[in-house]
Design an enzyme around this catalytic site. Sequence first.
Site, PDB file in Angstrom:
ATOM      1  N   ASN A  10      49.883  -2.617  31.852  1.00 64.88           N
ATOM      2  CA  ASN A  10      48.984  -1.543  31.428  1.00 64.88           C
ATOM      3  C   ASN A  10      47.611  -2.089  31.057  1.00 64.88           C
ATOM      4  O   ASN A  10      46.760  -1.350  30.576  1.00 64.88           O
ATOM      5  CB  ASN A  10      49.587  -0.772  30.253  1.00 64.88           C
ATOM      6  CG  ASN A  10      49.435   0.729  30.400  1.00 64.88           C
ATOM      7  OD1 ASN A  10      48.850   1.213  31.362  1.00 64.88           O
ATOM      8  ND2 ASN A  10      49.966   1.469  29.446  1.00 64.88           N
ATOM      9  N   HIS A  20      36.420  -6.036  28.559  1.00 66.35           N
ATOM     10  CA  HIS A  20      36.135  -6.505  27.198  1.00 66.35           C
ATOM     11  C   HIS A  20      35.833  -8.000  27.232  1.00 66.35           C
ATOM     12  O   HIS A  20      36.299  -8.718  28.135  1.00 66.35           O
ATOM     13  CB  HIS A  20      37.329  -6.290  26.262  1.00 66.35           C
ATOM     14  CG  HIS A  20      37.588  -4.865  25.881  1.00 66.35           C
ATOM     15  ND1 HIS A  20      38.855  -4.333  25.802  1.00 66.35           N
ATOM     16  CD2 HIS A  20      36.738  -3.870  25.560  1.00 66.35           C
ATOM     17  CE1 HIS A  20      38.769  -3.060  25.452  1.00 66.35           C
ATOM     18  NE2 HIS A  20      37.505  -2.755  25.303  1.00 66.35           N
ATOM     19  N   GLU A  65      34.058  -1.155  20.512  1.00 67.61           N
ATOM     20  CA  GLU A  65      35.414  -1.483  20.969  1.00 67.61           C
ATOM     21  C   GLU A  65      36.139  -2.441  20.026  1.00 67.61           C
ATOM     22  O   GLU A  65      37.172  -3.002  20.369  1.00 67.61           O
ATOM     23  CB  GLU A  65      35.347  -2.074  22.374  1.00 67.61           C
ATOM     24  CG  GLU A  65      34.785  -1.114  23.411  1.00 67.61           C
ATOM     25  CD  GLU A  65      35.756  -0.017  23.807  1.00 67.61           C
ATOM     26  OE1 GLU A  65      36.922  -0.323  24.121  1.00 67.61           O
ATOM     27  OE2 GLU A  65      35.345   1.168  23.803  1.00 67.61           O
ATOM     28  N   CYS A  77      45.142  -8.802  23.175  1.00 70.12           N
ATOM     29  CA  CYS A  77      44.925  -7.362  22.994  1.00 70.12           C
ATOM     30  C   CYS A  77      45.847  -6.797  21.923  1.00 70.12           C
ATOM     31  O   CYS A  77      45.515  -5.820  21.259  1.00 70.12           O
ATOM     32  CB  CYS A  77      45.182  -6.599  24.302  1.00 70.12           C
ATOM     33  SG  CYS A  77      43.856  -6.720  25.511  1.00 70.12           S
ATOM     34  N   ASN A 111      41.469  -3.621  19.579  1.00 74.88           N
ATOM     35  CA  ASN A 111      40.502  -2.522  19.602  1.00 74.88           C
ATOM     36  C   ASN A 111      40.555  -1.658  18.345  1.00 74.88           C
ATOM     37  O   ASN A 111      39.817  -0.674  18.259  1.00 74.88           O
ATOM     38  CB  ASN A 111      40.750  -1.606  20.802  1.00 74.88           C
ATOM     39  CG  ASN A 111      40.548  -2.311  22.120  1.00 74.88           C
ATOM     40  OD1 ASN A 111      41.453  -2.363  22.936  1.00 74.88           O
ATOM     41  ND2 ASN A 111      39.369  -2.871  22.337  1.00 74.88           N
ATOM     42  N   ALA A 171      44.301  -3.869  35.922  1.00 78.43           N
ATOM     43  CA  ALA A 171      45.759  -3.796  35.786  1.00 78.43           C
ATOM     44  C   ALA A 171      46.210  -2.379  35.460  1.00 78.43           C
ATOM     45  O   ALA A 171      47.214  -1.893  35.980  1.00 78.43           O
ATOM     46  CB  ALA A 171      46.229  -4.762  34.703  1.00 78.43           C
ATOM     47  N   SER A 172      45.477  -1.704  34.592  1.00 79.40           N
ATOM     48  CA  SER A 172      45.811  -0.324  34.242  1.00 79.40           C
ATOM     49  C   SER A 172      45.773   0.571  35.468  1.00 79.40           C
ATOM     50  O   SER A 172      46.679   1.376  35.707  1.00 79.40           O
ATOM     51  CB  SER A 172      44.831   0.194  33.174  1.00 79.40           C
ATOM     52  OG  SER A 172      44.997   1.575  32.960  1.00 79.40           O
ATOM     53  N   ARG A 226      41.330   6.915  24.101  1.00 81.68           N
ATOM     54  CA  ARG A 226      41.167   5.995  22.990  1.00 81.68           C
ATOM     55  C   ARG A 226      40.287   6.577  21.882  1.00 81.68           C
ATOM     56  O   ARG A 226      40.425   6.213  20.717  1.00 81.68           O
ATOM     57  CB  ARG A 226      40.599   4.665  23.488  1.00 81.68           C
ATOM     58  CG  ARG A 226      41.468   4.009  24.557  1.00 81.68           C
ATOM     59  CD  ARG A 226      41.771   2.572  24.289  1.00 81.68           C
ATOM     60  NE  ARG A 226      42.439   2.332  23.041  1.00 81.68           N
ATOM     61  CZ  ARG A 226      42.760   1.108  22.602  1.00 81.68           C
ATOM     62  NH1 ARG A 226      42.441   0.054  23.315  1.00 81.68           N
ATOM     63  NH2 ARG A 226      43.377   0.950  21.444  1.00 81.68           N
ATOM     64  N   LEU A 231      44.772   5.251  32.869  1.00 83.48           N
ATOM     65  CA  LEU A 231      43.679   5.989  32.237  1.00 83.48           C
ATOM     66  C   LEU A 231      42.396   5.179  32.079  1.00 83.48           C
ATOM     67  O   LEU A 231      41.337   5.749  31.837  1.00 83.48           O
ATOM     68  CB  LEU A 231      44.127   6.468  30.851  1.00 83.48           C
ATOM     69  CG  LEU A 231      45.304   7.447  30.817  1.00 83.48           C
ATOM     70  CD1 LEU A 231      45.762   7.640  29.385  1.00 83.48           C
ATOM     71  CD2 LEU A 231      44.919   8.770  31.448  1.00 83.48           C
ATOM     72  N   ASP A 236      37.188 -10.151  25.389  1.00 89.65           N
ATOM     73  CA  ASP A 236      38.405 -10.939  25.204  1.00 89.65           C
ATOM     74  C   ASP A 236      39.219 -11.085  26.492  1.00 89.65           C
ATOM     75  O   ASP A 236      40.306 -11.669  26.472  1.00 89.65           O
ATOM     76  CB  ASP A 236      39.257 -10.413  24.047  1.00 89.65           C
ATOM     77  CG  ASP A 236      39.888  -9.050  24.289  1.00 89.65           C
ATOM     78  OD1 ASP A 236      39.714  -8.488  25.380  1.00 89.65           O
ATOM     79  OD2 ASP A 236      40.568  -8.543  23.369  1.00 89.65           O
ATOM     80  N   TYR A 287      39.615   3.324  33.421  1.00 91.88           N
ATOM     81  CA  TYR A 287      38.741   2.947  34.527  1.00 91.88           C
ATOM     82  C   TYR A 287      37.966   1.685  34.154  1.00 91.88           C
ATOM     83  O   TYR A 287      37.370   1.599  33.082  1.00 91.88           O
ATOM     84  CB  TYR A 287      37.769   4.089  34.843  1.00 91.88           C
ATOM     85  CG  TYR A 287      36.847   3.822  36.005  1.00 91.88           C
ATOM     86  CD1 TYR A 287      37.356   3.749  37.301  1.00 91.88           C
ATOM     87  CD2 TYR A 287      35.486   3.628  35.822  1.00 91.88           C
ATOM     88  CE1 TYR A 287      36.521   3.489  38.382  1.00 91.88           C
ATOM     89  CE2 TYR A 287      34.637   3.378  36.896  1.00 91.88           C
ATOM     90  CZ  TYR A 287      35.161   3.309  38.165  1.00 91.88           C
ATOM     91  OH  TYR A 287      34.336   3.059  39.239  1.00 91.88           O
TER      92      TYR A 287
END
Length: 445
Positions: A363, A250, A174, A369, A110, A27-28, A138, A21, A252, A23
């Site tokens: 993910n 992000h 975020e 995270c 987040n 990795a996601s 999110r 989901l 991080d 973009y």
Amino acid sequence: MKHFEVNFDGLVGPTHNYAGLSYGNVASQNNANEASNPREAVKQGLAKMKALTELGMIQGVLAPQERPDLATLRRLGFSGSDASVLAQAAAQAPAVLAACYSASSMWTANAATVSPSADTQDGRVHFTPANLTNKFHRSLEPEVTGRILRAVFPGETHFCHHPHLPENDHFGDEGAANHTRLCRDYGQAGVELFVYGRSAFDLSRPAPTRYPARQTLEASQAVARLHGLDEEHCVFIQQNPAVIDQGVFHNDVIAVGNQNVLFYHQQAFLDTQGALDEVRRKFGEGELHLIEVPSAEVGLQDAVRSYLFNTQILTLPSGEMAIIAPTECRDTPAVAAYLGQLVQQGTPIRQVHFMDVKQSMRNGGGPACLRLRVALSEQELAAVNPACLLNEALFVRLNQWADQHYRDRLSFDDLRDPALVHESRAALDELTQILKLGTVYPFQR
């Protein structure tokens, strides 16, 4: 009075799945539509939390969101029984169904931005839940996140809870994934670093062109105002748009800080020299370690693939610092070599501990995270909901809870199954009793 940094990790929810989901999160996207293992995911997270307690750290737990979000599906025009809503959404809008099933609240970096009492005008710990407007799945989180945070950090004597910022991309926020804090000691006033991807109101400023910049300057400035931070103790740094376009969604993912250490990649910031000069000036007296990782030693793709900077830097009871890294760092030759050298360079970072969080990594989220950092005094720690602080008994109970309620395989086809709704609600209902959260979920009301 003693002060501590407590890591509050998000429990992986029972609907943990790989829908691709996000973009801009490589990795996601790369693992989209693979089958996930929610039970393994939550146990990997719990094992990491337990390992930190064994290192002498204080560790907290944050509950996941209720998923699927049936109320949102109904707002979007799907009607009838729960089973009917799921069937209609699966047939007519499968991407929307997947978004409403997302377990992304597991990444509690987040969840919110947190400013400790040493930094704020009123001497309280301030929390602002992130609105996460850039991603639909999110953006469903902030209201419940706020309720969970108020249940974990109750009362107004020590804690101040703000509503999330307006749900508009001009104020895309975020949370702590784009915020870090440098200080000499957790109980002393520090410098809060807000890293943003673009300015929403000044379009003449640089911005990424391929992937979205999720954090705006204006959101960061608003959070600083809400938290009552002194201007002389805030630094607003623009993330390098070129690295956002290479999957650094992000800050991080490209930089991490702890106490007097900022660990960052050479390409992390747009104006590195200017930003670090301001950090040095505002940090003031005392030793400050700015550890830049050169591109020649660790290329950007290796940094992103391994999540070298999505690691946790902890100050152990001994005073030494340790990096908590995913096993992907150990398995990436350039990164493993760099970390081997880092612990011998005379910086406060003297140890590296590798943790298996592969279910999260696939993910798009590493160790950093999974945690929300909260600096607390002894009095503030005593005011935290004690049922949310990890000990041996809670670790055992949460593992038993996961064994009882979580599936060991989940694919998109399983999201049509009405039984998953009941399983998820039963799990969360019991969890609120274990963690003594009260009625934080809509289905309980």
